[in-house]
Design a protein around this motif. Sequence first.
Motif, mmCIF file in Angstrom:
data_model
loop_
_atom_site.group_PDB
_atom_site.id
_atom_site.type_symbol
_atom_site.label_atom_id
_atom_site.label_comp_id
_atom_site.label_asym_id
_atom_site.label_seq_id
_atom_site.Cartn_x
_atom_site.Cartn_y
_atom_site.Cartn_z
ATOM 1 N N UNK A 190 40.240 44.020 19.430
ATOM 2 C CA UNK A 190 41.175 43.028 18.920
ATOM 3 C C UNK A 190 41.774 42.111 19.957
ATOM 4 N N UNK A 191 41.398 42.263 21.222
ATOM 5 C CA UNK A 191 41.965 41.435 22.279
ATOM 6 C C UNK A 191 40.857 40.677 23.010
ATOM 7 N N UNK A 192 41.119 39.406 23.360
ATOM 8 C CA UNK A 192 40.103 38.650 24.100
ATOM 9 C C UNK A 192 40.006 39.139 25.538
ATOM 10 N N UNK A 193 38.775 39.245 26.021
ATOM 11 C CA UNK A 193 38.500 39.663 27.392
ATOM 12 C C UNK A 193 37.469 38.701 27.970
ATOM 13 N N UNK A 194 37.697 38.263 29.199
ATOM 14 C CA UNK A 194 36.747 37.407 29.899
ATOM 15 C C UNK A 194 36.312 38.133 31.163
ATOM 16 N N UNK A 195 35.018 38.385 31.272
ATOM 17 C CA UNK A 195 34.490 39.210 32.355
ATOM 18 C C UNK A 195 33.480 38.410 33.176
ATOM 19 N N UNK A 196 33.657 38.335 34.505
ATOM 20 C CA UNK A 196 32.629 37.718 35.339
ATOM 21 C C UNK A 196 31.459 38.686 35.511
ATOM 22 N N UNK A 197 30.253 38.183 35.365
ATOM 23 C CA UNK A 197 29.074 39.036 35.519
ATOM 24 C C UNK A 197 27.894 38.174 35.948
ATOM 25 N N UNK A 198 26.886 38.811 36.498
ATOM 26 C CA UNK A 198 25.698 38.077 36.917
ATOM 27 C C UNK A 198 24.777 37.862 35.720
ATOM 28 N N UNK A 199 23.939 36.852 35.829
ATOM 29 C CA UNK A 199 23.024 36.541 34.744
ATOM 30 C C UNK A 199 21.697 36.051 35.314
ATOM 31 N N UNK A 200 20.720 35.962 34.452
ATOM 32 C CA UNK A 200 19.435 35.383 34.815
ATOM 33 C C UNK A 200 18.836 34.687 33.616
ATOM 34 N N UNK A 201 18.353 33.471 33.822
ATOM 35 C CA UNK A 201 17.745 32.731 32.714
ATOM 36 C C UNK A 201 16.245 32.974 32.668
ATOM 37 N N UNK A 202 15.742 33.226 31.477
ATOM 38 C CA UNK A 202 14.307 33.393 31.252
ATOM 39 C C UNK A 202 13.925 32.497 30.089
ATOM 40 N N UNK A 203 13.534 31.263 30.404
ATOM 41 C CA UNK A 203 13.209 30.317 29.351
ATOM 42 C C UNK A 203 14.429 30.002 28.519
ATOM 43 N N UNK A 204 14.385 30.332 27.251
ATOM 44 C CA UNK A 204 15.510 30.076 26.351
ATOM 45 C C UNK A 204 16.323 31.324 26.071
ATOM 46 N N UNK A 235 11.117 46.077 28.435
ATOM 47 C CA UNK A 235 11.881 44.832 28.361
ATOM 48 C C UNK A 235 13.084 44.884 29.299
ATOM 49 N N UNK A 236 13.683 46.055 29.400
ATOM 50 C CA UNK A 236 14.850 46.196 30.284
ATOM 51 C C UNK A 236 14.449 45.964 31.731
ATOM 52 N N UNK A 237 13.328 46.526 32.128
ATOM 53 C CA UNK A 237 12.850 46.339 33.496
ATOM 54 C C UNK A 237 12.502 44.884 33.749
ATOM 55 N N UNK A 238 11.856 44.247 32.777
ATOM 56 C CA UNK A 238 11.501 42.834 32.926
ATOM 57 C C UNK A 238 12.746 41.957 32.992
ATOM 58 N N UNK A 239 13.765 42.300 32.197
ATOM 59 C CA UNK A 239 15.001 41.530 32.214
ATOM 60 C C UNK A 239 15.740 41.668 33.531
ATOM 61 N N UNK A 240 15.761 42.879 34.072
ATOM 62 C CA UNK A 240 16.411 43.089 35.370
ATOM 63 C C UNK A 240 15.647 42.371 36.488
ATOM 64 N N UNK A 241 14.348 42.331 36.351
ATOM 65 C CA UNK A 241 13.560 41.572 37.339
ATOM 66 C C UNK A 241 13.920 40.093 37.271
ATOM 67 N N UNK A 242 14.021 39.555 36.068
ATOM 68 C CA UNK A 242 14.366 38.141 35.920
ATOM 69 C C UNK A 242 15.748 37.866 36.485
ATOM 70 N N UNK A 243 16.681 38.777 36.229
ATOM 71 C CA UNK A 243 18.044 38.623 36.717
ATOM 72 C C UNK A 243 18.081 38.666 38.254
ATOM 73 N N UNK A 244 17.329 39.587 38.845
ATOM 74 C CA UNK A 244 17.276 39.707 40.311
ATOM 75 C C UNK A 244 16.630 38.485 40.938
ATOM 76 N N UNK A 245 15.522 38.043 40.364
ATOM 77 C CA UNK A 245 14.803 36.902 40.921
ATOM 78 C C UNK A 245 15.572 35.596 40.724
ATOM 79 N N UNK A 246 16.391 35.539 39.685
ATOM 80 C CA UNK A 246 17.210 34.346 39.463
ATOM 81 C C UNK A 246 18.187 34.159 40.617
ATOM 82 N N UNK A 247 18.810 35.252 41.068
ATOM 83 C CA UNK A 247 19.786 35.170 42.149
ATOM 84 C C UNK A 247 19.122 35.078 43.515
ATOM 85 N N UNK A 248 18.086 35.880 43.730
ATOM 86 C CA UNK A 248 17.427 35.931 45.036
ATOM 87 C C UNK A 248 15.918 36.018 44.849
ATOM 88 N N UNK A 249 15.234 34.877 44.756
ATOM 89 C CA UNK A 249 13.781 34.901 44.574
ATOM 90 C C UNK A 249 13.087 35.690 45.684
#
Length: 219
Positions: free
Chosen positions: A45-59, A118-132
């Motif tokens: 019931x309360x708004x929360x804003x959290x900083x976190x890392x991300x990675x883009x994979x196409x759309x 898919x989880x492993x592929x997503x983490x790879x995309x996230x890692x490569x997004x920050x540090x190719x």
Amino acid sequence: MSDRLPETDRTRHRRLREQGSLDRADLDAILDAGFVCHLGVVVEGRPVVVPTVYGRDGRRLYLHGSVASRSLAGGDPVCVTVTHVDGLVLARSVFEHGVDYRSAMIHGVPRKVTDPDEKLAGLRRLTEHATPGQWSYARQPNRRELAATTLLVLALDEASVKIRTGGPDDGDGPDAELGLWAGTLPLTSTWGAPVPDPALPADIPVPEHIARREGTGQG
């Protein structure tokens, strides 16, 4: 014709419409220029804003965190924002001061990634997004680490983009006669020299994919 973002009630630009963009290429460029976002979600019931890392994979956008994080439960509407500050706009009057920036606001309902591949592929995309190059260089997650990690995926179907560039807007108004300096103060981010871990043996060199980023821009 460039790929356009759909305009919805949540993404329609009601103020400063001239700074808005519906060009998907602008959204991609803003996301690709960073790797930290702010995830807005309602928790108990309360708004929360959290900083976190991300990675883009196409759309798609992958968001990463701990399984203990209540903000990464998935299944509920979220709002993700990414902002780059490019400079201060210093006008002749305080009222006309502003910021040159690039920002994106993404709406949607993220899905928690449970499939191991898919989880492993997503983490790879996230890692490569920050540090190719880092995914193939470092040790990859084991089963225990994967189990302790939450990964969300959010479709980039509904997004609002705004970009502000240029100098002050009061150069042709009455304040131009005040004889005050006005202009922009640019802000840039640059990667510095790699700093080795104190526990690192002296004969281990900085890998090329990290060393070549020194002096390059971020954002």
